[in-house]
Design a protein around this motif. Structure first.
Motif, PDB file in Angstrom:
ATOM      1  N   ARG A 124       0.667  -1.341  -0.154  1.00 58.58           N
ATOM      2  CA  ARG A 124      -0.013   0.049  -0.163  1.00 58.58           C
ATOM      3  C   ARG A 124       0.769   1.226  -0.045  1.00 58.58           C
ATOM      4  O   ARG A 124       0.323   2.271   0.157  1.00 58.58           O
ATOM      5  CB  ARG A 124      -0.846   0.006   1.254  1.00 58.58           C
ATOM      6  CG  ARG A 124      -1.835  -1.007   1.108  1.00 58.58           C
ATOM      7  CD  ARG A 124      -2.653  -1.182   2.575  1.00 58.58           C
ATOM      8  NE  ARG A 124      -3.189  -2.712   2.696  1.00 58.58           N
ATOM      9  CZ  ARG A 124      -2.374  -3.692   2.906  1.00 58.58           C
ATOM     10  NH1 ARG A 124      -1.187  -3.654   3.018  1.00 58.58           N
ATOM     11  NH2 ARG A 124      -3.198  -4.878   2.946  1.00 58.58           N
ATOM     12  N   ALA A 162      -7.342   3.646   8.683  1.00 63.23           N
ATOM     13  CA  ALA A 162      -8.020   2.592   8.053  1.00 63.23           C
ATOM     14  C   ALA A 162      -7.108   1.870   7.126  1.00 63.23           C
ATOM     15  O   ALA A 162      -7.098   0.527   7.150  1.00 63.23           O
ATOM     16  CB  ALA A 162      -9.294   3.219   7.276  1.00 63.23           C
ATOM     17  N   LEU A 163      -6.026   2.599   6.436  1.00 61.78           N
ATOM     18  CA  LEU A 163      -5.426   1.863   5.420  1.00 61.78           C
ATOM     19  C   LEU A 163      -4.076   1.285   6.483  1.00 61.78           C
ATOM     20  O   LEU A 163      -3.905   0.010   5.904  1.00 61.78           O
ATOM     21  CB  LEU A 163      -4.497   3.135   4.815  1.00 61.78           C
ATOM     22  CG  LEU A 163      -3.724   2.673   3.686  1.00 61.78           C
ATOM     23  CD1 LEU A 163      -4.349   1.982   2.449  1.00 61.78           C
ATOM     24  CD2 LEU A 163      -2.654   3.978   3.202  1.00 61.78           C
ATOM     25  N   GLU A 178      -5.777  -2.145   7.486  1.00 66.24           N
ATOM     26  CA  GLU A 178      -5.670  -3.245   6.356  1.00 66.24           C
ATOM     27  C   GLU A 178      -4.499  -3.693   6.229  1.00 66.24           C
ATOM     28  O   GLU A 178      -4.341  -5.058   6.114  1.00 66.24           O
ATOM     29  CB  GLU A 178      -5.843  -2.562   4.801  1.00 66.24           C
ATOM     30  CG  GLU A 178      -7.301  -2.086   4.638  1.00 66.24           C
ATOM     31  CD  GLU A 178      -7.403  -1.284   3.098  1.00 66.24           C
ATOM     32  OE1 GLU A 178      -6.433  -1.626   2.337  1.00 66.24           O
ATOM     33  OE2 GLU A 178      -8.242  -0.345   2.803  1.00 66.24           O
ATOM     34  N   ASN A 179      -3.256  -3.041   6.695  1.00 64.77           N
ATOM     35  CA  ASN A 179      -2.272  -3.930   6.887  1.00 64.77           C
ATOM     36  C   ASN A 179      -1.838  -4.830   7.702  1.00 64.77           C
ATOM     37  O   ASN A 179      -1.653  -6.137   7.773  1.00 64.77           O
ATOM     38  CB  ASN A 179      -1.017  -2.800   6.863  1.00 64.77           C
ATOM     39  CG  ASN A 179       0.377  -3.376   6.791  1.00 64.77           C
ATOM     40  OD1 ASN A 179       0.656  -4.107   5.845  1.00 64.77           O
ATOM     41  ND2 ASN A 179       0.939  -3.400   7.843  1.00 64.77           N
ATOM     42  N   ALA A 208      -4.501  -6.191   9.157  1.00 63.78           N
ATOM     43  CA  ALA A 208      -5.542  -7.578   8.845  1.00 63.78           C
ATOM     44  C   ALA A 208      -4.754  -8.255   8.026  1.00 63.78           C
ATOM     45  O   ALA A 208      -5.277  -9.754   7.904  1.00 63.78           O
ATOM     46  CB  ALA A 208      -6.768  -6.878   8.426  1.00 63.78           C
ATOM     47  N   SER A 209      -3.777  -7.892   7.173  1.00 57.69           N
ATOM     48  CA  SER A 209      -3.153  -8.867   6.355  1.00 57.69           C
ATOM     49  C   SER A 209      -1.938  -9.541   6.699  1.00 57.69           C
ATOM     50  O   SER A 209      -1.415 -10.688   6.273  1.00 57.69           O
ATOM     51  CB  SER A 209      -2.610  -8.014   5.034  1.00 57.69           C
ATOM     52  OG  SER A 209      -1.562  -7.402   5.364  1.00 57.69           O
TER      53      SER A 209
END
Length: 114
Positions: A60, A101-102, A105-106, A108-109
């Protein structure tokens, strides 16, 4: 390099209600962790610049750097892929929510911490 409680409070507010949030002093500031993974933090740089740092991940990073308020993080002269600094003066509450939020996302990955 000093803590900036105003910036830290803004970050904390974005994470209210999320499970497994922790704080850790490191990298010259306060880092917020989610599920054992670094999400980001805030500090006053030695130049006096107030800024956030987010761990957005290598996947990202290019997207994050399209924002004019973001720059890649370096430690001395060493680049830190997947991390960006964001000028705190340029970040509205809506912008901050987008950055968090970005970074989430990281998180969560990433593989679960045991």
């Amino acid at each position: 390099m000093a803590l900036d409680e105003t910036l830290n409070d803004r970050l904390r507010a974005c994470l209210t209600g999320l499970p497994d949030v922790a704080e850790k002093r490191m990298m010259g500031g306060l880092i917020l962790m989610v599920s054992g993974h670094m999400l980001g933090g805030a500090r006053v740089h030695k130049t006096g610049e107030r800024r956030f740092m987010f761990r957005v991940g290598k996947e990202r990073e290019a997207l994050a750097l399209k924002d004019p308020a973001a720059v890649p993080v370096t430690m001395g002269t060493r680049p830190m892929p997947g991390f960006v600094h964001v000028d705190a003066e340029a970040v509205t509450d809506a912008d901050l929510a987008r950055w968090v939020a970005l970074a989430l996302e990281n998180v969560a990955s990433l593989p679960a911490r045991t």
